[in-house]
Design a protein around this motif. Sequence first.
Motif, PDB file in Angstrom:
ATOM      1  N   LYS A  61     -35.710 -45.372 -83.557  1.00 23.58           N
ATOM      2  CA  LYS A  61     -36.151 -46.780 -83.506  1.00 23.58           C
ATOM      3  C   LYS A  61     -35.987 -47.329 -82.089  1.00 23.58           C
ATOM      4  N   ASN A  62     -34.847 -46.949 -81.461  1.00 24.70           N
ATOM      5  CA  ASN A  62     -34.550 -47.450 -80.125  1.00 24.70           C
ATOM      6  C   ASN A  62     -35.273 -46.588 -79.092  1.00 24.70           C
ATOM      7  N   LYS A  63     -36.274 -47.171 -78.439  1.00 23.54           N
ATOM      8  CA  LYS A  63     -37.156 -46.377 -77.563  1.00 23.54           C
ATOM      9  C   LYS A  63     -36.785 -46.496 -76.096  1.00 23.54           C
TER      10      LYS A  63
ATOM     11  N   VAL B  61     -47.399 -40.733 -72.233  1.00 24.23           N
ATOM     12  CA  VAL B  61     -46.815 -40.403 -73.550  1.00 24.23           C
ATOM     13  C   VAL B  61     -46.617 -41.715 -74.322  1.00 24.23           C
ATOM     14  N   ASP B  62     -45.994 -41.643 -75.499  1.00 26.09           N
ATOM     15  CA  ASP B  62     -45.729 -42.809 -76.353  1.00 26.09           C
ATOM     16  C   ASP B  62     -45.507 -44.076 -75.508  1.00 26.09           C
ATOM     17  N   GLU B  63     -46.438 -45.021 -75.593  1.00 27.86           N
ATOM     18  CA  GLU B  63     -46.336 -46.177 -74.683  1.00 27.86           C
ATOM     19  C   GLU B  63     -45.163 -47.099 -74.986  1.00 27.86           C
ATOM     20  N   LYS B  64     -44.555 -46.915 -76.158  1.00 28.31           N
ATOM     21  CA  LYS B  64     -43.379 -47.754 -76.455  1.00 28.31           C
ATOM     22  C   LYS B  64     -42.121 -47.222 -75.750  1.00 28.31           C
ATOM     23  N   LEU B  65     -42.166 -45.966 -75.322  1.00 26.84           N
ATOM     24  CA  LEU B  65     -41.002 -45.404 -74.617  1.00 26.84           C
ATOM     25  C   LEU B  65     -40.796 -46.134 -73.300  1.00 26.84           C
ATOM     26  N   ASN B  66     -39.558 -46.504 -73.054  1.00 27.35           N
ATOM     27  CA  ASN B  66     -39.295 -47.304 -71.869  1.00 27.35           C
ATOM     28  C   ASN B  66     -37.977 -46.824 -71.249  1.00 27.35           C
TER      29      ASN B  66
END
Length: 277
Positions: free
Chosen positions: A99-101, A130-135
């Motif tokens: 859940k925590n990206k 890659v996964d755009e929510k990853l930060n």
Amino acid sequence: MIDKNQKTIPEFLLESQGVDISKYDEMFLRKTVFRRMTETYCTTEDAYFEYLKQSYIEGEQFIHSLQISYSEFFRNALTFSVLEKIVLPSILMKKSMGKNKEVRIWSTACASGQETYSLAMLLKELTKGVDEKLNFRIFATDHSESQIIVAKKGQFHESALSYLSLKRQKEWFTKEGNIYTVKAELKENIDFSVFDLFSKEHSSPPNSIFGDFDIVFCANLLFYYKPKFRTQILKKTTGSMSADGYLITGETERDILIKSGFGEIVPQSAIFISPSV
Ligand SMILES: C[S@@+](CC[C@H](N)C(=O)[O-])C[C@H]1O[C@@H](n2cnc3c(N)ncnc32)[C@H](O)[C@@H]1O
């Protein structure tokens, strides 16, 4: 080393300059004395101590000589290669499934920023497309305000970029004459602030709100301190890590962690997991 009144250099400097240097390692202090003896043409330690007592400016100079701020981009190639090929991809994979990206990193003694910007380059490159929510967020701290001001500016002489590939130089810097400036895009995930690792008030940078760091860089400063204070720094940094976080030191500080029971994930990489894991 003591004078006729049985006073040591740290005691004298505390009294005359109000600066406490008693946490520094004996050997490091001795080397600094020898360096200052050469610079001031004093042939004996006693002669140097006498000179120090007569010159307030030499007291300031001595204290200044203790502030070693040398740094490099991608310092310790093996550490950064293991980070790029193993550690960061595995953290990013875990984050993408949870859940925590957000990948959280603390660069505890960032000096003029080379270590922090190297990490930011790797993370920008690995998260692109890659996964755009990853930060990711890097909290970069140092106890020296002047270092933080320089780090925030992100301006480097071309000689400082010799370990950077041409591709990275072009991608992450703008060039004017022989000065290279870090692009705003590389700075956007970094939070620079002044923070002393011996702070009694805070266990991690207040800007980070809570610790829970996936990676803590604590490189090339442990060896300047006496063993008791190295232990304090290690307690503080490990206390701010997530349960499966990594602690990274300098190449020459590996022994300190190995003796304290930390496990090195790849031999010589200087990347460790906490003894309690
Ligand atoms: C040799 S530089 C290392 C820079 C970088 N980590 C690297 O490995 O290239 C050491 C840095 O540690 C900082 N430092 C020393 N004691 C510190 C402390 N108690 N809290 C925070 N920073 C400290 C110094 O100001 C200096 O910028």
